[in-house]
Design a protein around this motif. Structure first.
Motif, PDB file in Angstrom:
ATOM      1  N   PRO A 100      43.572  -1.387  70.595  1.00 43.42           N
ATOM      2  CA  PRO A 100      43.387  -0.199  70.726  1.00 43.42           C
ATOM      3  C   PRO A 100      44.548   0.386  71.466  1.00 43.42           C
ATOM      4  CG  PRO A 100      41.740  -1.271  72.383  1.00 43.42           C
ATOM      5  CD  PRO A 100      42.617  -2.053  71.767  1.00 43.42           C
ATOM      6  N   GLU A 101      45.561   2.035  70.932  1.00 45.25           N
ATOM      7  CA  GLU A 101      46.003   2.591  71.547  1.00 45.25           C
ATOM      8  C   GLU A 101      47.389   2.213  71.839  1.00 45.25           C
ATOM      9  OE1 GLU A 101      45.346   5.379  71.695  1.00 45.25           O
ATOM     10  OE2 GLU A 101      43.095   5.582  71.413  1.00 45.25           O
ATOM     11  N   GLU A 129      47.705   4.224  60.037  1.00 44.76           N
ATOM     12  CA  GLU A 129      46.137   5.197  60.221  1.00 44.76           C
ATOM     13  C   GLU A 129      45.999   5.632  60.510  1.00 44.76           C
ATOM     14  OE1 GLU A 129      42.147   2.254  60.188  1.00 44.76           O
ATOM     15  OE2 GLU A 129      44.031   1.537  61.248  1.00 44.76           O
ATOM     16  N   PRO A 130      45.861   6.662  60.121  1.00 47.52           N
ATOM     17  CA  PRO A 130      45.896   8.447  60.494  1.00 47.52           C
ATOM     18  C   PRO A 130      44.168   8.417  60.801  1.00 47.52           C
ATOM     19  CG  PRO A 130      46.272   8.921  58.324  1.00 47.52           C
ATOM     20  CD  PRO A 130      46.703   7.238  58.336  1.00 47.52           C
ATOM     21  N   GLY A 131      43.885   8.491  62.844  1.00 50.17           N
ATOM     22  CA  GLY A 131      43.394   8.752  63.096  1.00 50.17           C
ATOM     23  C   GLY A 131      42.958   7.159  63.999  1.00 50.17           C
TER      24      GLY A 131
END
Length: 269
Positions: free
Chosen positions: A119-120, A136-138
């Motif tokens: 993540p992030e 990848e949007p979001g």
């Protein structure tokens, strides 16, 4: 006559293996052909004498111009299991919230697929394919794609790429290579890509080279870094024991990924 025919058949099989995979290890050829190591080495020596392949430490490699640059599509079908194993093993070097850079290549594309689970991340890359995998949007990921001139291996290189990397500082770089050799170091067949790879290395606090075992002994046109500039080398278990010893003497840390999953759960212990 029978012995001559059998030798010819063996040598054809060796050449086939080298053509398909770009190289072959003596140990693998011994298993495949059911002959002694001495016989395989003798066949390789004969094929090398005929100019049909190159003898390298622990096996044989395809002959090719040092400036020859295979395309991404051609390389993507080779040693896929090894590349996936390398990518899984490399994942441990990317922490949540880290900034990472990835160079172009089929192995780094496999690493990118693994990084989707972290993540992030903030990702910097000169590979449109890597950017596509990670965009990848979001998702919470930030993906920065450098500009530049596109090479046959789908790397963006040259002054525009260098300008995009100037002043950046990332936690870790996952770097793919055309070849690595104890004397020549890290190499590429593309002069502009050599400069861009140096720029990628310059902006990274840690350099993790991801390269399957077939890359050892391959020397491209341009060297862009010595092996001792590599903080971590992640490769696969196709590497011969003697080659592991040589590489471990040059790189900061050597990680050997298991290509086949262990048969016994206790193997994880």
């Amino acid at each position: 006559m029978l012995g001559t025919v059998l030798a010819h058949q063996r040598q054809e099989l060796i050449l086939d293996a080298v053509r398909v995979h770009g190289g072959a290890r003596v140990a693998d050829l011994v298993d495949r052909l059911g002959v002694s190591e001495m016989t395989v080495r003798r066949d390789i020596a004969e094929l090398s004498r005929q100019g049909l392949l190159a003898r390298v430490h622990g096996g044989a490699a395809a002959l090719g111009r040092s400036s020859e640059e295979p395309g991404f599509a051609a390389k993507s079908t080779l040693r896929t299991a090894a590349k996936e194993a390398v990518a899984r093993a490399a994942l441990r070097f990317a922490d949540a919230g880290a900034s990472v850079a990835l160079s172009a290549g089929t192995t780094t594309a496999a690493v990118a697929a693994q990084l989707r689970s972290v993540p992030e991340l903030t990702v910097v890359t000169n590979s449109p394919r890597v950017a596509d995998v990670l965009h990848e949007p979001g998702s919470g990921r930030t993906v920065v794609l450098t500009g530049g001139v596109r090479t046959p291996s789908d790397a963006l290189v040259g002054p525009v790429a260098h300008a995009g990397l100037a002043g950046l500082h990332v936690d870790v770089l996952f770097l793919g290579v055309h070849g690595l050799d104890p004397r020549a170091g890290l190499t590429t067949p593309n002069l502009l890509e050599a400069e861009t790879n140096r720029a990628l290395m310059a902006c990274a606090a840690r350099v993790v080279v991801v390269a399957d075992a077939s890359k050892l002994g391959v020397v491209g046109l341009a060297s862009f870094a010595p092996l001792d500039a590599v903080d971590v080398l992640v490769t696969d278990d196709g590497l011969a024991p003697e080659d592991r010893t040589v590489l471990a003497e040059h790189v900061g840390d050597l990680v050997v990924a298991t290509t086949s999953p262990p048969q016994d759960p206790e193997d994880h212990l």
